[in-house]
Scaffold this motif. Structure first.
Motif, mmCIF file in Angstrom:
data_model
loop_
_atom_site.group_PDB
_atom_site.id
_atom_site.type_symbol
_atom_site.label_atom_id
_atom_site.label_comp_id
_atom_site.label_asym_id
_atom_site.label_seq_id
_atom_site.Cartn_x
_atom_site.Cartn_y
_atom_site.Cartn_z
ATOM 1 N N TYR A 190 -41.359 30.932 20.121
ATOM 2 C CA TYR A 190 -40.306 30.252 20.876
ATOM 3 C C TYR A 190 -38.934 30.536 20.267
ATOM 4 O O TYR A 190 -37.939 30.695 20.980
ATOM 5 N N HIS A 243 -38.056 33.298 18.711
ATOM 6 C CA HIS A 243 -37.682 34.647 19.142
ATOM 7 C C HIS A 243 -37.243 34.646 20.610
ATOM 8 O O HIS A 243 -36.286 35.326 20.976
ATOM 9 N N GLN A 244 -37.946 33.894 21.423
ATOM 10 C CA GLN A 244 -37.611 33.838 22.848
ATOM 11 C C GLN A 244 -36.221 33.237 23.062
ATOM 12 O O GLN A 244 -35.499 33.649 23.986
ATOM 13 N N SER A 245 -35.843 32.298 22.216
ATOM 14 C CA SER A 245 -34.513 31.688 22.316
ATOM 15 C C SER A 245 -33.404 32.682 22.022
ATOM 16 O O SER A 245 -32.236 32.437 22.367
ATOM 17 N N ASP A 287 -33.329 35.593 23.337
ATOM 18 C CA ASP A 287 -33.395 36.512 24.484
ATOM 19 C C ASP A 287 -34.257 37.729 24.198
ATOM 20 O O ASP A 287 -33.912 38.860 24.556
ATOM 21 N N ARG A 288 -35.384 37.497 23.563
ATOM 22 C CA ARG A 288 -36.345 38.564 23.308
ATOM 23 C C ARG A 288 -37.619 38.296 24.107
ATOM 24 O O ARG A 288 -38.019 37.152 24.284
ATOM 25 N N LYS A 289 -38.237 39.371 24.589
ATOM 26 C CA LYS A 289 -39.502 39.248 25.289
ATOM 27 C C LYS A 289 -40.614 39.181 24.253
ATOM 28 O O LYS A 289 -40.770 40.088 23.435
ATOM 29 N N VAL A 290 -41.403 38.111 24.280
ATOM 30 C CA VAL A 290 -42.336 37.819 23.192
ATOM 31 C C VAL A 290 -43.768 37.751 23.722
ATOM 32 O O VAL A 290 -44.011 37.346 24.862
ATOM 33 N N ILE A 324 -44.815 31.565 27.197
ATOM 34 C CA ILE A 324 -44.998 32.842 26.494
ATOM 35 C C ILE A 324 -46.447 33.287 26.680
ATOM 36 O O ILE A 324 -47.374 32.512 26.419
#
Length: 487
Positions: A122, A124-126, A128-131, A156
């Protein structure tokens, strides 16, 4: 967080306040108390000895300037040495140009490894990365299902696979990540109840297959110096890049947080501060040292505020405050925003000079819940224009919120005082300067939403607050008693 350790350290350092010169004897006595406090907090013995050695070396013979409160000088020495023990500077997560970037999450069972893997994804997703999450813990029953549930909750995808071989699962997950243009892959590996050869062999094989950019060891903050032995065991068998301390919000002692970096050399990169997906913070040694010493962490406080409040909405609310258009709708929105930032105890602990007792924190939480219940029982017109709330409306609101008529009356009065404060700020005087600014700010700190946070009870006044000394109620005279009888 660190409540018991903070209280003991404050008591120990109180011995040097008011001293113009710090003698060797006084330093020894104070450090003896500090040593006892650290040992009771389950800090590693070797770490305690090194920390106290640094403090004594810098303290003995130190001249305290007249312009500086002596206690502040001592606390600064302890703070600086504690920062050095915790790691001196913030160590960020590894950033690699490789795609996908792979992070292995390792640790023992019960350390919060799977939950921490979801929080990291989460995080990493914050950015703006696709995880993608990978469920490679095929040992613990329910681990795969738990990760899939967590992944669904934060939006995710989780790669589980049908293989019973975790190495094959990781290999296929990376192939799929490459095809779907994933930026970051977080692998939840299997844990054990103790460090064993089978665990390390499996981790070594997964590491060779995945070529990870980051290998994070999850340690339970409440295990104290036992965390040092676990970290050393993993470090001997796999190349760790950092440590993630879980359950730090539940740790009253701080033994693991203080011990791990000094004893193993592995930097603490992230800390878990709650149960929500976003309750994962970057570890800042200087800020953590301030929290441990009861000095607060105002920087993290404002960072949380920025994350919880939308910038545009905050600007609109500020404009409404200045224009005296602030309503109960805005008030309850502030309450919800504070809840997003964290618990009352956590927020109050970040404000310098405020370290309330657990009973006071409970009183604050109770007051906030009561206010929210009362506002939610109002009609839209009553929230917009509280002046229409008469006696019958107060009774209806009290009945709907499960509170008393007095509670409703006080909240309305409290809110009116808050609006009057901001009206005085916007009035302005000669040259455009607000003439009542100091008085308004004082009233705001005592009776506004900040006052609700910083003191238990109504507007900073406890419901059962005792009458101050010197203001004792005067007994009725015979003449007054006679008048009362006639009535």
């Amino acid at each position: 967080m660190f409540e018991s350790l903070t209280a003991r350290l404050e008591s120990a350092l109180g011995q040097v306040r008011g001293k113009v010169r710090l003698s060797s004897r006084l330093v020894d006595e104070t450090l003896g108390e500090v040593r006892l406090a650290l040992l009771e907090a389950d800090v590693n013995v070797e770490v305690v000895n090194r920390l106290l050695g640094r403090i004594k070396k810098k303290s003995v013979g130190t001249e305290v300037q007249k312009s500086i409160v002596p206690g502040h000088k001592v606390i600064k020495i302890v703070h600086d040495c504690l920062v050095e023990t915790l790691g001196t500077e913030t160590v960020p997560l590894v950033v690699s140009a490789k795609k996908p970037q792979v992070t292995l999450v390792v640790g023992l069972q019960g350390s919060g490894k799977t939950t921490s893997a979801a929080k990291l994804a989460y995080h990493h997703q914050s950015s703006d990365r696709k995880v993608m999450l990978v469920a490679a813990d095929l040992v613990r029953p329910g681990a795969v299902e738990q990760l899939m549930e967590l992944g669904e909750g934060i939006g995710i995808p989780v790669f589980a696979g049908r293989d019973r071989n975790p190495v094959a699962v990781v290999r296929k997950a990376l192939q799929q990540a490459g095809r779907t243009d994933v930026d970051s892959v977080v692998v939840d590996t299997a844990g054990r109840t103790q460090i064993d050869r089978a665990l390390m062999t499996e981790l070594g094989t997964i590491a060779r297959v995945s070529d990870p950019d980051e290998v994070l060891l999850v340690l339970d903050a409440m295990t104290g110096q036992q965390a040092v032995a676990v970290a050393q065991g993993f470090q001997e068998n796999i190349n760790l890049t950092g440590v993630l301390l879980s359950k730090l919000d539940s740790d009253a002692r701080g033994g693991a947080a203080i011990s791990v970096r000094e004893a193993t050399g592995a930097p603490i990169k992230l800390v878990g501060t709650g149960e929500r997906p976003g309750d994962l913070e970057v570890f800042h040694p200087d800020r953590m040292a301030s929290r441990i010493l009861g000095m607060g962490d105002i920087i993290t406080f404002f960072e949380k505020a920025e994350q919880a409040m939308d910038a545009k909405r905050a600007e609109e609310m500020a404009d409404r405050l200045i224009r005296n258009q602030f309503t109960f709708e805005d008030y309850i929105e502030q309450i919800k925003g504070m809840r997003k930032m964290g618990s009352s105890g956590e927020l109050l602990g970040m404000i310098p000079g405020l370290r309330p007792a657990p009973a006071d924190i409970q009183a604050v939480d109770q007051e906030i819940r009561r206010s929210e219940a009362i506002i939610c029982s109002m009609t839209p017109s009553e929230r917009t224009n509280p002046r229409i709330i008469n006696g019958s409306r107060r009774q209806r609101i009290a009945k709907g919120s499960g509170t008393s008529v007095q509670d409703v009356a006080f909240l309305v009065k409290h809110f009116g005082r808050l609006r009057s404060v901001f009206q005085s700020l916007s009035t302005g005087g000669p040259g455009g300067a607000p003439p009542r600014l100091p008085k308004a700010l004082t009233a705001l700190s005592q009776g506004g939403l900040l006052g609700t946070l910083t003191a238990p009870g109504k507007g900073g006044q406890s419901r059962n607050r005792p009458r101050p000394a010197g203001n004792a109620k005067k007994p009725r005279t015979a003449k007054k008693r006679q008048k009362k009888k006639k009535r």
